[in-house]
Motif scaffolding. Structure first.
Motif, mmCIF file in Angstrom:
data_model
loop_
_atom_site.group_PDB
_atom_site.id
_atom_site.type_symbol
_atom_site.label_atom_id
_atom_site.label_comp_id
_atom_site.label_asym_id
_atom_site.label_seq_id
_atom_site.Cartn_x
_atom_site.Cartn_y
_atom_site.Cartn_z
ATOM 1 N N SER A 1 -4.010 -2.185 -9.067
ATOM 2 C CA SER A 1 -3.609 -2.012 -7.894
ATOM 3 C C SER A 1 -2.677 -0.764 -7.563
ATOM 4 O O SER A 1 -2.297 -0.458 -6.204
ATOM 5 C CB SER A 1 -2.522 -3.627 -7.955
ATOM 6 O OG SER A 1 -1.709 -3.209 -8.898
ATOM 7 N N ILE A 2 -1.700 -0.508 -8.530
ATOM 8 C CA ILE A 2 -1.205 1.104 -8.142
ATOM 9 C C ILE A 2 -2.162 2.314 -7.803
ATOM 10 O O ILE A 2 -1.769 2.432 -6.691
ATOM 11 C CB ILE A 2 -0.200 1.126 -9.317
ATOM 12 C CG1 ILE A 2 0.314 0.305 -9.963
ATOM 13 C CG2 ILE A 2 0.329 2.486 -9.036
ATOM 14 C CD1 ILE A 2 0.921 0.742 -11.291
ATOM 15 N N SER A 3 -3.600 2.297 -8.495
ATOM 16 C CA SER A 3 -3.976 3.180 -8.141
ATOM 17 C C SER A 3 -4.790 3.329 -5.987
ATOM 18 O O SER A 3 -4.532 3.998 -5.777
ATOM 19 C CB SER A 3 -5.165 2.814 -8.612
ATOM 20 O OG SER A 3 -5.190 3.470 -10.425
ATOM 21 N N ALA A 4 -4.971 1.477 -6.720
ATOM 22 C CA ALA A 4 -5.039 0.972 -4.744
ATOM 23 C C ALA A 4 -4.782 1.662 -3.857
ATOM 24 O O ALA A 4 -4.449 2.329 -2.331
ATOM 25 C CB ALA A 4 -5.406 0.047 -4.960
ATOM 26 N N VAL A 5 -3.123 1.422 -3.940
ATOM 27 C CA VAL A 5 -2.054 1.674 -3.308
ATOM 28 C C VAL A 5 -1.767 3.660 -2.858
ATOM 29 O O VAL A 5 -1.378 4.187 -1.765
ATOM 30 C CB VAL A 5 -0.645 1.589 -3.531
ATOM 31 C CG1 VAL A 5 0.607 2.290 -3.308
ATOM 32 C CG2 VAL A 5 -0.223 -0.139 -3.677
ATOM 33 N N LEU A 6 -1.839 4.211 -4.392
ATOM 34 C CA LEU A 6 -1.952 5.925 -4.023
ATOM 35 C C LEU A 6 -3.020 6.655 -3.696
ATOM 36 O O LEU A 6 -3.499 7.583 -3.657
ATOM 37 C CB LEU A 6 -1.721 6.202 -5.487
ATOM 38 C CG LEU A 6 -0.416 5.488 -6.009
ATOM 39 C CD1 LEU A 6 -0.688 5.748 -7.588
ATOM 40 C CD2 LEU A 6 0.649 6.534 -5.315
#
Length: 234
Positions: A51-56
């Motif tokens: 989910s963090i990767s998706a934001v970035l």
């Protein structure tokens, strides 16, 4: 390899072809920013490396060049929140008020991000900002005349209470937002139900329903902190 039309035209006119904008590099600070964004919008349960990767706008592999695992991210986000805590100069005359204020600041930081206090539970602090807060709390208690081991254990107990309080508040708020979770009762409704319990089995609960459901805002939080701090020798 043949050039695209725009590249051929740029070459004829001696001007560089337009290039795609570069992505901002992945850094630890950007990872923490993205992690807090996920928690603020979707709660701590939604916090994953993916989910963090998706934001970035990148893949999980890009994050692993900067962080070890999810536990590492937990420590980083708690460290970020601790970096915003203001620590007073220890005052022997007001040390109880000072430590209560620091606890209230930590509580408010946790409540900004639903469920994030779970990241602080069972964590062995090594982040420098987290240690800075521990150092400040220890300095306040020692200035108040609390013995070192008592102070150390008190910090542990206070931290556990603050984390648990913030977690419960976040869970209740989250369940109230969900449709169908009608079991989360308001204070008036809960008091009414308590007064309707069988008198022979629950005489005291019926009689003291108002007291059992009393308290607004952070009154119970303040009460529990005072109970703990007033019993510290100092």
């Amino acid at each position: 390899m043949s050039q695209e039309p725009k590249e051929r035209r740029a070459a004829r006119h001696g001007t560089p072809a337009p290039s795609a904008p570069r992505k901002a590099p992945i850094t630890v600070d950007r990872i923490v920013d993205a992690a807090l964004h996920v928690v603020a919008h979707d709660g701590y349960d939604a916090l994953t490396v993916r989910s963090i990767s998706a934001v970035l706008g990148t893949g999980p592999a890009s994050l692993y060049a900067h962080v070890v695992n999810k536990a590492d991210i937990d420590e980083l986000i708690i460290g970020r929140l601790c970096s915003e805590i203001v620590l007073p100069e220890p005052d022997p005359a007001t040390w109880r008020e000072q430590i209560a204020d620091v606890c209230a600041q930590i509580r408010d930081q946790y409540l900004r991000y639903p469920g994030i206090s779970r990241a602080a539970l069972a964590m062995v602090p090594t982040n420098l900002e987290t240690l800075r807060v521990n150092e400040g709390m220890l300095a306040i208690l020692l200035a108040g005349g609390v013995a070192p081991r008592t102070a150390a254990w008190a910090i542990d107990a206070l931290s556990l209470y603050v984390s648990a309080y913030a977690l419960e508040k976040s869970m209740v708020a989250q369940r109230r937002r969900r449709s169908g979770d009608e079991w989360v009762l308001g204070r008036d409704e809960l008091a009414r139900r308590l007064t309707e319990l069988p008198a022979d089995a629950f005489p005291r609960i019926r009689r003291h329903a108002e007291e059992l459901t009393a308290g607004t805002g952070h009154e119970r939080f303040d009460f529990a902190l005072a109970l703990m701090l007033d019993n510290l020798p100092g």
